[in-house]
Scaffold this active site. Structure first.
Site, mmCIF file in Angstrom:
data_model
loop_
_atom_site.group_PDB
_atom_site.id
_atom_site.type_symbol
_atom_site.label_atom_id
_atom_site.label_comp_id
_atom_site.label_asym_id
_atom_site.label_seq_id
_atom_site.Cartn_x
_atom_site.Cartn_y
_atom_site.Cartn_z
ATOM 1 N N LYS A 119 0.829 -1.199 0.000
ATOM 2 C CA LYS A 119 0.000 0.000 0.000
ATOM 3 C C LYS A 119 0.868 1.255 0.000
ATOM 4 O O LYS A 119 0.677 2.170 -0.813
ATOM 5 C CB LYS A 119 -0.927 0.023 1.221
ATOM 6 C CG LYS A 119 -1.870 1.219 1.236
ATOM 7 C CD LYS A 119 -2.552 1.399 2.574
ATOM 8 C CE LYS A 119 -1.660 2.150 3.535
ATOM 9 N NZ LYS A 119 -2.359 2.568 4.776
ATOM 10 N N ASP B 237 -6.577 1.076 1.332
ATOM 11 C CA ASP B 237 -6.534 1.425 2.749
ATOM 12 C C ASP B 237 -7.838 0.959 3.383
ATOM 13 O O ASP B 237 -8.633 0.250 2.754
ATOM 14 C CB ASP B 237 -6.303 2.930 2.933
ATOM 15 C CG ASP B 237 -7.573 3.737 2.693
ATOM 16 O OD1 ASP B 237 -8.485 3.247 1.968
ATOM 17 O OD2 ASP B 237 -7.668 4.858 3.223
#
Length: 228
Positions: free
Chosen positions: A126, A145
Protein backbone atom coordinates in the site's frame (compact mmCIF):
# COMPACT_ATOMS: atom_id res chain seq x y z
CA UNK A 1 -21.03 -16.97 -5.20
CA UNK A 2 -19.61 -13.58 -6.13
CA UNK A 3 -21.04 -11.08 -8.58
CA UNK A 4 -20.13 -11.88 -12.23
CA UNK A 5 -17.22 -9.85 -13.55
CA UNK A 6 -19.22 -8.11 -16.29
CA UNK A 7 -21.77 -6.96 -13.70
CA UNK A 8 -19.01 -5.69 -11.42
CA UNK A 9 -17.39 -3.83 -14.30
CA UNK A 10 -20.68 -2.10 -15.09
CA UNK A 11 -21.14 -1.27 -11.41
CA UNK A 12 -17.61 0.16 -11.19
CA UNK A 13 -18.30 2.38 -14.20
CA UNK A 14 -21.41 3.78 -12.53
CA UNK A 15 -19.60 4.19 -9.19
CA UNK A 16 -16.76 6.09 -10.83
CA UNK A 17 -19.10 8.36 -12.81
CA UNK A 18 -21.01 9.37 -9.69
CA UNK A 19 -18.01 9.78 -7.40
CA UNK A 20 -16.10 11.84 -9.97
CA UNK A 21 -19.08 14.21 -9.99
CA UNK A 22 -19.37 14.16 -6.19
CA UNK A 23 -15.67 14.67 -5.42
CA UNK A 24 -14.07 16.41 -8.43
CA UNK A 25 -11.05 17.60 -6.43
CA UNK A 26 -10.37 14.38 -4.54
CA UNK A 27 -6.65 13.76 -4.05
CA UNK A 28 -4.07 12.72 -1.49
CA UNK A 29 -4.48 14.59 1.80
CA UNK A 30 -0.97 14.12 3.21
CA UNK A 31 1.31 17.16 3.08
CA UNK A 32 4.72 16.72 1.43
CA UNK A 33 7.09 18.59 -0.89
CA UNK A 34 9.39 15.81 -2.10
CA UNK A 35 9.61 12.02 -2.40
CA UNK A 36 11.31 11.47 0.93
CA UNK A 37 8.67 13.49 2.77
CA UNK A 38 5.97 11.53 0.95
CA UNK A 39 7.54 8.21 1.93
CA UNK A 40 7.88 9.25 5.57
CA UNK A 41 4.33 10.62 5.73
CA UNK A 42 2.81 7.45 4.30
CA UNK A 43 4.77 5.24 6.70
CA UNK A 44 3.52 7.37 9.60
CA UNK A 45 -0.07 7.27 8.31
CA UNK A 46 -0.48 3.53 8.94
CA UNK A 47 -3.38 3.22 11.44
CA UNK A 48 -3.23 6.97 11.98
CA UNK A 49 -5.26 9.82 10.51
CA UNK A 50 -3.77 12.01 7.81
CA UNK A 51 -4.74 15.06 9.86
CA UNK A 52 -2.62 13.84 12.78
CA UNK A 53 0.28 12.98 10.47
CA UNK A 54 0.20 16.44 8.89
CA UNK A 55 0.26 18.09 12.32
CA UNK A 56 3.41 16.16 13.26
CA UNK A 57 5.31 16.28 9.98
CA UNK A 58 5.29 20.06 9.74
CA UNK A 59 8.06 20.24 12.36
CA UNK A 60 9.51 16.81 11.52
CA UNK A 61 10.27 17.76 7.93
CA UNK A 62 11.94 20.98 9.04
CA UNK A 63 14.29 18.98 11.28
CA UNK A 64 14.89 15.87 9.14
CA UNK A 65 15.56 16.97 5.58
CA UNK A 66 17.54 14.06 4.12
CA UNK A 67 17.76 10.30 4.34
CA UNK A 68 21.02 10.80 6.21
CA UNK A 69 19.19 12.78 8.88
CA UNK A 70 16.94 9.80 9.59
CA UNK A 71 19.81 7.32 9.39
CA UNK A 72 21.87 9.31 11.91
CA UNK A 73 18.99 10.11 14.25
CA UNK A 74 18.84 8.94 17.83
CA UNK A 75 15.90 6.54 17.81
CA UNK A 76 14.52 7.73 21.15
CA UNK A 77 14.68 11.35 20.02
CA UNK A 78 13.05 10.45 16.72
CA UNK A 79 10.26 8.67 18.60
CA UNK A 80 9.78 11.81 20.68
CA UNK A 81 9.68 13.91 17.51
CA UNK A 82 6.79 11.84 16.14
CA UNK A 83 4.98 11.48 19.46
CA UNK A 84 1.24 11.54 18.85
CA UNK A 85 1.54 9.21 15.88
CA UNK A 86 0.12 5.73 16.42
CA UNK A 87 2.88 3.27 17.38
CA UNK A 88 5.44 6.10 17.37
CA UNK A 89 8.18 3.97 18.93
CA UNK A 90 7.93 1.29 16.26
CA UNK A 91 7.70 3.84 13.48
CA UNK A 92 10.77 5.68 14.75
CA UNK A 93 12.68 2.43 14.25
CA UNK A 94 11.23 2.08 10.77
CA UNK A 95 12.28 5.61 9.81
CA UNK A 96 15.82 5.18 11.09
CA UNK A 97 16.27 1.82 9.36
CA UNK A 98 14.69 3.18 6.20
CA UNK A 99 17.09 6.10 6.22
CA UNK A 100 20.05 3.76 6.56
CA UNK A 101 18.90 1.63 3.62
CA UNK A 102 18.27 4.67 1.43
CA UNK A 103 21.77 5.96 2.16
CA UNK A 104 23.56 2.64 1.79
CA UNK A 105 21.71 1.24 -1.22
CA UNK A 106 20.07 4.16 -3.04
CA UNK A 107 22.42 7.14 -2.59
CA UNK A 108 19.87 8.73 -0.29
CA UNK A 109 17.15 8.76 -2.93
CA UNK A 110 13.71 7.14 -2.80
CA UNK A 111 13.65 4.20 -5.27
CA UNK A 112 11.08 3.89 -8.03
CA UNK A 113 10.27 0.18 -8.09
CA UNK A 114 7.82 -1.86 -6.06
CA UNK A 115 10.45 -4.41 -5.06
CA UNK A 116 12.94 -1.82 -3.82
CA UNK A 117 10.32 0.14 -1.92
CA UNK A 118 8.81 -2.88 -0.19
CA UNK A 119 12.31 -3.90 0.91
CA UNK A 120 12.41 -0.80 3.12
CA UNK A 121 11.44 -1.06 6.79
CA UNK A 122 7.79 -0.26 7.42
CA UNK A 123 6.88 -0.24 3.74
CA UNK A 124 4.25 -2.62 2.40
CA UNK A 125 2.53 -2.70 -0.95
CA UNK A 126 0.00 0.00 0.00
CA UNK A 127 2.72 2.46 1.01
CA UNK A 128 4.80 1.60 -2.05
CA UNK A 129 1.82 2.18 -4.34
CA UNK A 130 1.25 5.63 -2.87
CA UNK A 131 4.92 6.59 -3.26
CA UNK A 132 5.07 5.28 -6.82
CA UNK A 133 1.88 7.08 -7.84
CA UNK A 134 2.48 10.43 -6.19
CA UNK A 135 6.27 10.49 -6.09
CA UNK A 136 7.23 8.87 -9.37
CA UNK A 137 4.04 9.07 -11.46
CA UNK A 138 4.06 5.28 -11.76
CA UNK A 139 0.78 3.40 -11.33
CA UNK A 140 1.28 -0.32 -10.72
CA UNK A 141 -1.81 -1.05 -8.66
CA UNK A 142 -4.63 0.28 -6.49
CA UNK A 143 -3.95 1.60 -3.00
CA UNK A 144 -6.16 -0.33 -0.57
CA UNK A 145 -6.53 1.42 2.75
CA UNK A 146 -9.26 0.87 5.32
CA UNK A 147 -11.79 3.00 3.41
CA UNK A 148 -11.15 1.31 0.07
CA UNK A 149 -11.37 -2.13 1.64
CA UNK A 150 -14.61 -1.29 3.49
CA UNK A 151 -16.40 0.35 0.56
CA UNK A 152 -15.28 -2.25 -1.96
CA UNK A 153 -16.72 -5.00 0.21
CA UNK A 154 -19.94 -3.12 0.89
CA UNK A 155 -20.39 -2.45 -2.83
CA UNK A 156 -19.85 -6.13 -3.57
CA UNK A 157 -16.75 -5.54 -5.67
CA UNK A 158 -14.83 -8.10 -3.64
CA UNK A 159 -15.45 -10.72 -1.00
CA UNK A 160 -11.82 -10.78 0.04
CA UNK A 161 -10.51 -9.43 3.31
CA UNK A 162 -6.77 -8.86 2.98
CA UNK A 163 -5.58 -5.71 1.17
CA UNK A 164 -3.52 -7.70 -1.33
CA UNK A 165 -6.47 -9.87 -2.38
CA UNK A 166 -8.86 -6.92 -2.43
CA UNK A 167 -6.41 -5.09 -4.69
CA UNK A 168 -6.24 -8.00 -7.11
CA UNK A 169 -10.04 -8.12 -7.37
CA UNK A 170 -10.25 -4.38 -7.94
CA UNK A 171 -7.50 -4.35 -10.55
CA UNK A 172 -9.54 -6.95 -12.43
CA UNK A 173 -12.61 -4.69 -12.80
CA UNK A 174 -11.44 -1.08 -12.41
CA UNK A 175 -10.05 0.45 -15.62
CA UNK A 176 -6.29 0.94 -15.29
CA UNK A 177 -6.65 4.62 -16.17
CA UNK A 178 -8.74 5.03 -12.99
CA UNK A 179 -6.62 3.01 -10.58
CA UNK A 180 -5.08 6.02 -8.85
CA UNK A 181 -8.20 8.13 -8.62
CA UNK A 182 -10.38 5.19 -7.57
CA UNK A 183 -8.59 5.18 -4.22
CA UNK A 184 -9.04 8.91 -3.64
CA UNK A 185 -12.71 8.81 -4.56
CA UNK A 186 -13.48 5.92 -2.20
CA UNK A 187 -11.50 7.55 0.61
CA UNK A 188 -13.40 10.81 0.15
CA UNK A 189 -16.73 8.99 0.13
CA UNK A 190 -15.76 6.84 3.09
CA UNK A 191 -14.90 9.89 5.15
CA UNK A 192 -17.92 11.95 4.11
CA UNK A 193 -20.71 9.38 3.90
CA UNK A 194 -19.86 5.68 4.20
CA UNK A 195 -18.65 5.65 7.78
CA UNK A 196 -17.41 2.39 9.25
CA UNK A 197 -20.04 2.17 12.00
CA UNK A 198 -22.89 4.39 10.83
CA UNK A 199 -22.99 4.94 7.06
CA UNK A 200 -25.37 7.65 5.87
CA UNK A 201 -27.12 5.54 3.24
CA UNK A 202 -29.95 8.06 2.85
CA UNK A 203 -27.37 10.66 1.71
CA UNK A 204 -25.33 8.31 -0.48
CA UNK A 205 -25.10 8.82 -4.25
CA UNK A 206 -24.32 5.10 -4.58
CA UNK A 207 -27.26 3.87 -2.50
CA UNK A 208 -29.12 2.22 -5.36
CA UNK A 209 -25.92 0.48 -6.49
CA UNK A 210 -24.99 -0.83 -3.06
CA UNK A 211 -26.08 -4.30 -1.88
CA UNK A 212 -25.27 -3.25 1.68
CA UNK A 213 -27.62 -0.27 1.81
CA UNK A 214 -29.42 0.04 5.13
CA UNK A 215 -32.47 1.34 3.28
CA UNK A 216 -33.11 -2.04 1.67
CA UNK A 217 -31.20 -4.55 3.76
CA UNK A 218 -30.16 -5.44 7.26
CA UNK A 219 -26.42 -4.90 7.24
CA UNK A 220 -23.64 -6.49 9.23
CA UNK A 221 -21.58 -3.32 9.72
CA UNK A 222 -18.72 -5.21 11.29
CA UNK A 223 -18.05 -7.08 8.06
CA UNK A 224 -19.63 -4.68 5.61
CA UNK A 225 -21.85 -7.38 4.16
CA UNK A 226 -25.60 -7.37 3.56
CA UNK A 227 -27.97 -10.00 4.83
CA UNK A 228 -30.81 -11.19 2.64
Amino acid sequence: MGTPRDSREAQVEAVLDRLYDEYPDSTISLNFSNRLELLVAVVLSAQCTDERVNSVTEELFAKYRTAEDYADADEEQLAEDIYGITFHNNKAGYLQSMGETLVEEHDGEVPDTMSELTALSGVGRKTANVVLQHGHDVVEGIVVDTHVRRLSRRLGLTEEDTPEKVERDLMDVVPESDWQQFTHLLISHGRAVCDARNPSCDECVLEDLCPSSKLDHDVDLASGEAWG
